[in-house]
Design an enzyme around this catalytic site. Structure first.
Site, PDB file in Angstrom:
ATOM      1  N   HIS A  72       0.845  -1.199   0.000  1.00 16.82           N
ATOM      2  CA  HIS A  72       0.000   0.000   0.000  1.00 16.82           C
ATOM      3  C   HIS A  72       0.877   1.244   0.000  1.00 16.82           C
ATOM      4  CE1 HIS A  72      -4.164  -1.597   1.427  1.00 16.82           C
ATOM      5  NE2 HIS A  72      -3.552  -2.484   0.639  1.00 16.82           N
ATOM      6  N   TYR A 201      -9.057   5.622   7.883  1.00 20.34           N
ATOM      7  CA  TYR A 201      -9.207   5.975   9.307  1.00 20.34           C
ATOM      8  C   TYR A 201     -10.224   7.113   9.349  1.00 20.34           C
ATOM      9  CZ  TYR A 201      -4.848   3.434  10.303  1.00 20.34           C
ATOM     10  OH  TYR A 201      -3.873   2.465  10.432  1.00 20.34           O
ATOM     11  N   TYR A 385       4.104   6.573   9.848  1.00 23.74           N
ATOM     12  CA  TYR A 385       3.238   5.453   9.493  1.00 23.74           C
ATOM     13  C   TYR A 385       4.031   4.352   8.778  1.00 23.74           C
ATOM     14  CZ  TYR A 385      -1.143   3.062   8.395  1.00 23.74           C
ATOM     15  OH  TYR A 385      -2.156   2.119   8.328  1.00 23.74           O
TER      16      TYR A 385
HETATM   17  C1  PHB Z   1      -6.122  -4.202  11.013  1.00 25.53           C
HETATM   18  O1  PHB Z   1      -6.139  -4.470   9.781  1.00 25.53           O
HETATM   19  O2  PHB Z   1      -6.535  -5.003  11.889  1.00 25.53           O
HETATM   20  C2  PHB Z   1      -5.578  -2.865  11.443  1.00 25.53           C
HETATM   21  C3  PHB Z   1      -5.012  -2.020  10.497  1.00 25.53           C
HETATM   22  C4  PHB Z   1      -4.509  -0.789  10.893  1.00 25.53           C
HETATM   23  C5  PHB Z   1      -4.593  -0.410  12.225  1.00 25.53           C
HETATM   24  C6  PHB Z   1      -5.153  -1.268  13.181  1.00 25.53           C
HETATM   25  C7  PHB Z   1      -5.655  -2.494  12.792  1.00 25.53           C
HETATM   26  O3  PHB Z   1      -4.113   0.804  12.601  1.00 25.53           O
END
Ligand code: PHB
Ligand code: APR
Length: 390
Positions: A72, A201, A385
């Site tokens: 990604h 998010y 990130y």
């Molecule tokens: C997940 O895919 O479970 C996941 C992805 C990103 C996050 C937390 C959980 O920040």
């Protein structure tokens, strides 16, 4: 039994450490209190930093990840009814993240340990470290009515937040830092195509939501919920309706719903123990720290701990150098605290805190508005990130 490194915990930290040491000719034994099926039944996050994917490839455990994982180059923030893409690759000079379930990483690590004749002892009950302040520590555990013993040079506690390693350190020298968040994450796994090709998010006045995935046919969604919510009160229909209300309209309209194959509520906490070592005992992974999952740092922090600890152990056995072992805790903690900060910052920015009142909510809105309109601010998010350097 005798080995060089006794490892408590057969999760990703313990298995990755055992694998890396094996490839450098250092023997280890992993003592895991649960069965392998139980360990592999746990649903965990799925965003891997490049530091971890590089470690897995170097440890001969990256093949399935490279064939089944998804690279990604962007991640999305949703607020005010809009989707805002953070172009990770553009902002970090070409870096990206790998989306591949932690459970799959753990499965691949078990397969590699088996293939190389690694020793992982399951159902090891009451594992107890001894002689940590000596140069010949040992571990005991119970197998039925029998007490077993493993003599070793070093003990790595990779036994998670509730493990025995951290609790074996003298209380008067351990400092613990903790923040418990006033909400939980209700997570659902469903055999449906992800609503978007990248993660979303979402910040909303009804609460935070996250759209993630495990593959093109397996989706992972979360909504912020009160800590005392009862999972029995969350039917699939209620979950899907709540998720849609927190997403921009065009995303909600595209959401394919289906039966949940896993549904659970998890609390969120930030936690760090200092120091991460005492005598011949070293903490790595969740045994030493916990992050709220908002920044997807849990597994990736375990990886950097294992990177530093394996380097230190290799230097000890190969060159007789103690420097890495002495500096492990300080070195690991510097990266840990930066990941704790990022995870805390993402959590405070994205979740709904009614107790902060109208001013607090305006601060969050202003922070998000500033963020998506400032290349400097987006660069700061992106470089954290994708993962700060080891
Ligand atoms: C997940 O895919 O479970 C996941 C992805 C990103 C996050 C937390 C959980 O920040
Ligand atoms: N004796 C033996 N094994 C133990 C003990 C014990 N006393 N206590 C815990 N364990 C085992 C657990 O059963 C688990 O399999 O240690 C393992 C610890 O694994 P994790 O909790 O997954 O921790 P870690 O390997 O550090 O991985 C960190 O896992 O929890 C997620 O979000 C976290 O993604 C991060 C990753």
């Amino acid at each position: 039994m005798k080995t060089q490194v006794g490892i408590i915990g057969g999760g990703p930290s313990g298995l990755l450490l055992s694998q890396i040491l094996h490839l450098r000719g250092i023997e280890s034994v992993v003592l895991e209190k649960r069965s392998r099926d139980y360990v592999l039944s746990r649903i965990r996050a799925g965003v891997l930093e490049q530091g971890l994917t590089d470690m897995l490839r170097a440890a001969d455990v990256g093949a399935r990840m490279d064939s089944e994982g998804e690279v990604h180059e962007g991640v999305n923030l949703a607020f005010g009814g809009q989707l805002h893409r953070i172009d990770l690759a553009d902002l970090t000079g070409g870096k990206s993240v790998m989306v591949y379930g932690q459970t799959e990483v753990t499965r691949d690590l078990y397969a590699a340990r088996d293939a190389m004749g690694g020793t992982v002892i399951h159902d090891a009950e009451d594992v107890t470290p001894h002689g940590l302040d000596s140069d010949a520590p040992w571990l005991t555990w119970r197998k039925g009515d029998e007490i077993m013993r493993l003599d070793c040079d070093f003990i790595a506690a990779c036994d998670g937040f509730h493990g025995v390693g951290r609790k074996s350190m003298p209380r008067d020298m351990l400092r613990e830092y903790e923040k418990v968040y006033p909400f939980g994450w209700l997570g659902v796994l469903s055999r449906t195509p992800p609503v978007h090709e990248e993660l979303i998010y979402a910040s909303h006045e009804r609460g935070f939501a996250l759209c993630s995935m495990r593959s093109k046919v397996l989706s992972r969604y979360y909504v912020q919920c009160p800590l005392d919510d009862d999972i029995a009160e969350w039917s699939d229909d209620r979950f899907w309706e709540e998720l849609k209300r927190r997403l921009p309209e065009e995303v909600a309209d595209a959401l394919e719903t289906g039966p949940s194959i896993e549904k659970s509520i998890a609390p969120l906490r930030s936690f760090v123990a200092e120091p991460l070592s005492w005598g011949r005992l070293f903490l790595a992974g969740d045994a030493g720290h916990i992050v709220p999952p908002t920044g997807a740092k849990g597994l990736n922090l375990a990886a950097s701990d294992v990177h530093y600890l394996s380097e230190a152990l290799i230097a000890h056995y190969a060159e007789g150098s103690e420097e890495g072992l002495k500096s492990y805790s300080d070195r690991a903690l510097r990266r840990i605290w930066k990941a704790e900060r990022f995870s805390w910052w993402m959590t405070m920015m994205m979740h709904h805190f009614p107790e902060n009142g109208g001013f607090g909510q305006r601060m969050q809105t202003a922070e998000l508005d500033y963020l998506v309109n400032s290349r400097a601010a987006m660069t700061a998010l992106a470089e954290n990130y994708v993962g700060l350097p080891f």
